[in-house]
Design a protein around this motif. Structure first.
Motif, PDB file in Angstrom:
ATOM      1  N   ALA A   1      37.566  40.016  38.956  1.00 34.62           N
ATOM      2  CA  ALA A   1      38.512  39.886  40.071  1.00 34.62           C
ATOM      3  C   ALA A   1      39.724  39.044  39.667  1.00 34.62           C
ATOM      4  O   ALA A   1      39.591  38.026  38.978  1.00 34.62           O
ATOM      5  CB  ALA A   1      37.806  39.252  41.271  1.00 34.62           C
ATOM      6  N   TYR A   2      40.898  39.491  40.131  1.00 31.84           N
ATOM      7  CA  TYR A   2      42.150  38.771  39.867  1.00 31.84           C
ATOM      8  C   TYR A   2      42.908  38.592  41.184  1.00 31.84           C
ATOM      9  O   TYR A   2      42.707  39.334  42.144  1.00 31.84           O
ATOM     10  CB  TYR A   2      43.027  39.561  38.901  1.00 31.84           C
ATOM     11  CG  TYR A   2      42.717  39.312  37.444  1.00 31.84           C
ATOM     12  CD1 TYR A   2      43.595  38.601  36.633  1.00 31.84           C
ATOM     13  CD2 TYR A   2      41.538  39.805  36.874  1.00 31.84           C
ATOM     14  CE1 TYR A   2      43.319  38.381  35.296  1.00 31.84           C
ATOM     15  CE2 TYR A   2      41.252  39.589  35.539  1.00 31.84           C
ATOM     16  CZ  TYR A   2      42.142  38.877  34.750  1.00 31.84           C
ATOM     17  OH  TYR A   2      41.857  38.647  33.425  1.00 31.84           O
ATOM     18  N   TYR A   3      43.810  37.613  41.179  1.00 38.64           N
ATOM     19  CA  TYR A   3      44.705  37.443  42.330  1.00 38.64           C
ATOM     20  C   TYR A   3      46.148  37.310  41.840  1.00 38.64           C
ATOM     21  O   TYR A   3      46.416  36.763  40.776  1.00 38.64           O
ATOM     22  CB  TYR A   3      44.303  36.260  43.212  1.00 38.64           C
ATOM     23  CG  TYR A   3      44.249  34.903  42.548  1.00 38.64           C
ATOM     24  CD1 TYR A   3      45.176  33.917  42.871  1.00 38.64           C
ATOM     25  CD2 TYR A   3      43.237  34.584  41.642  1.00 38.64           C
ATOM     26  CE1 TYR A   3      45.110  32.661  42.300  1.00 38.64           C
ATOM     27  CE2 TYR A   3      43.155  33.334  41.070  1.00 38.64           C
ATOM     28  CZ  TYR A   3      44.110  32.361  41.392  1.00 38.64           C
ATOM     29  OH  TYR A   3      44.035  31.108  40.829  1.00 38.64           O
TER      30      TYR A   3
ATOM     31  N   SER B   1      42.830  35.261  36.855  1.00 36.33           N
ATOM     32  CA  SER B   1      41.443  35.624  37.127  1.00 36.33           C
ATOM     33  C   SER B   1      40.893  34.706  38.220  1.00 36.33           C
ATOM     34  O   SER B   1      41.260  33.525  38.309  1.00 36.33           O
ATOM     35  CB  SER B   1      40.621  35.455  35.851  1.00 36.33           C
ATOM     36  OG  SER B   1      39.239  35.465  36.150  1.00 36.33           O
ATOM     37  N   CYS B   2      40.034  35.246  39.041  1.00 38.71           N
ATOM     38  CA  CYS B   2      39.410  34.427  40.083  1.00 38.71           C
ATOM     39  C   CYS B   2      38.421  33.417  39.495  1.00 38.71           C
ATOM     40  O   CYS B   2      37.854  32.600  40.224  1.00 38.71           O
ATOM     41  CB  CYS B   2      38.708  35.310  41.105  1.00 38.71           C
ATOM     42  SG  CYS B   2      39.864  36.232  42.153  1.00 38.71           S
ATOM     43  N   ASP B   3      38.262  33.421  38.171  1.00 38.22           N
ATOM     44  CA  ASP B   3      37.505  32.381  37.488  1.00 38.22           C
ATOM     45  C   ASP B   3      38.391  31.210  37.094  1.00 38.22           C
ATOM     46  O   ASP B   3      37.903  30.209  36.561  1.00 38.22           O
ATOM     47  CB  ASP B   3      36.851  32.952  36.218  1.00 38.22           C
ATOM     48  CG  ASP B   3      35.715  33.923  36.537  1.00 38.22           C
ATOM     49  OD1 ASP B   3      35.141  33.801  37.634  1.00 38.22           O
ATOM     50  OD2 ASP B   3      35.439  34.791  35.696  1.00 38.22           O
TER      51      ASP B   3
ATOM     52  N   GLY C   1      33.121  32.235  47.087  1.00 39.14           N
ATOM     53  CA  GLY C   1      32.239  31.638  46.102  1.00 39.14           C
ATOM     54  C   GLY C   1      32.745  31.681  44.669  1.00 39.14           C
ATOM     55  O   GLY C   1      32.132  31.086  43.773  1.00 39.14           O
ATOM     56  N   SER C   2      33.874  32.364  44.418  1.00 35.62           N
ATOM     57  CA  SER C   2      34.429  32.401  43.064  1.00 35.62           C
ATOM     58  C   SER C   2      35.017  31.037  42.715  1.00 35.62           C
ATOM     59  O   SER C   2      35.407  30.265  43.586  1.00 35.62           O
ATOM     60  CB  SER C   2      35.492  33.487  42.952  1.00 35.62           C
ATOM     61  OG  SER C   2      36.596  33.193  43.784  1.00 35.62           O
ATOM     62  N   PRO C   3      35.094  30.690  41.429  1.00 32.71           N
ATOM     63  CA  PRO C   3      35.616  29.386  41.024  1.00 32.71           C
ATOM     64  C   PRO C   3      36.993  29.077  41.599  1.00 32.71           C
ATOM     65  O   PRO C   3      37.271  27.932  41.979  1.00 32.71           O
ATOM     66  CB  PRO C   3      35.650  29.476  39.493  1.00 32.71           C
ATOM     67  CG  PRO C   3      34.552  30.439  39.159  1.00 32.71           C
ATOM     68  CD  PRO C   3      34.576  31.451  40.262  1.00 32.71           C
TER      69      PRO C   3
END
Length: 208
Positions: free
Chosen positions: A140-142, A180-182, A201-203
């Motif tokens: 997942a990305y934003y 990245s959603c990390d 819940g993603s970092p």
């Protein structure tokens, strides 16, 4: 005949008095305006800045996206969040200077690497294109765009005259991010983008 001469002399005297009166008014007006005007026009005064405030505003968001392993290319368009048109404003511009002069002085005070937005610049609600074609994308990305505003009050002093006070509203950058959603978001706009676009819940959301 003598009556006519008397009337002529009287008329001449009245005209002379009228001319003298007009000259006195003009001279008085010039005396009053001249020194004050000269005192108020100053091109090399000193600025004192106060109340400098920086803030970012989120202007556009990409749609939520999750890439399968091995994705190396992505293209999309960002739609503005609203129809606001942002404009630079300067109030209290000292006589003898320009709005651009005031903004440049603020940029020098901030030691800005790039010039601050000038008086004629606007930032409007335009749809923008985005593309990433290098590196592997996975998960997942934003994606977002933002504008970084700066506001400041100033006092401009020349010699012993009272300072001229005013305010500047401009921006120091227009940008955004694709993360990245990390990855932890950077700044208020990035945190908002992560909260709106990353899975719970993603970092990036936990650290937002």
């Amino acid at each position: 005949m003598r009556g006519s001469a008397h009337r002529l002399r009287a008329a001449g005297l009245a005209a002379l008095l009228l001319t003298a009166g007009a000259s006195a008014c003009t001279s008085g007006s010039d005396d009053a305006a001249g020194p004050d005007a000269r005192a108020s026009v100053c091109t090399d005064g000193t600025y004192t800045w106060s109340g400098v405030r920086h803030r970012t505003r989120l202007t556009a968001l990409g749609e939520p996206v999750t890439f399968p392993a091995g994705t190396d290319s992505y293209e999309t368009r960002l739609k503005p969040l609203d129809r606001t048109v942002h404009r630079v404003t300067v109030t209290g511009t000292p006589e003898g200077t320009t709005e651009a002069d005031v903004i440049r002085a603020l940029g020098a005070r901030l030691k800005a690497e790039e010039p601050l937005a000038g008086p004629s610049e606007t930032e409007g609600p335009e749809e923008t294109a985005f593309g990433r074609h290098t590196g592997e994308l996975e998960g997942a990305y934003y994606l977002w765009r933002e504008i970084g505003f700066v506001d400041a009050d100033f006092a401009y002093r020349c010699g012993g005259a009272d300072p001229v006070r005013g305010h500047v509203h401009t921006w120091e950058r227009v940008g955004g991010g694709f993360l990245s959603c990390d990855t932890s978001p950077d700044g208020a706009a990035g945190r908002t983008a992560a909260e709106r676009r990353c899975p719970a819940g993603s970092p990036a959301v936990k650290r937002a």
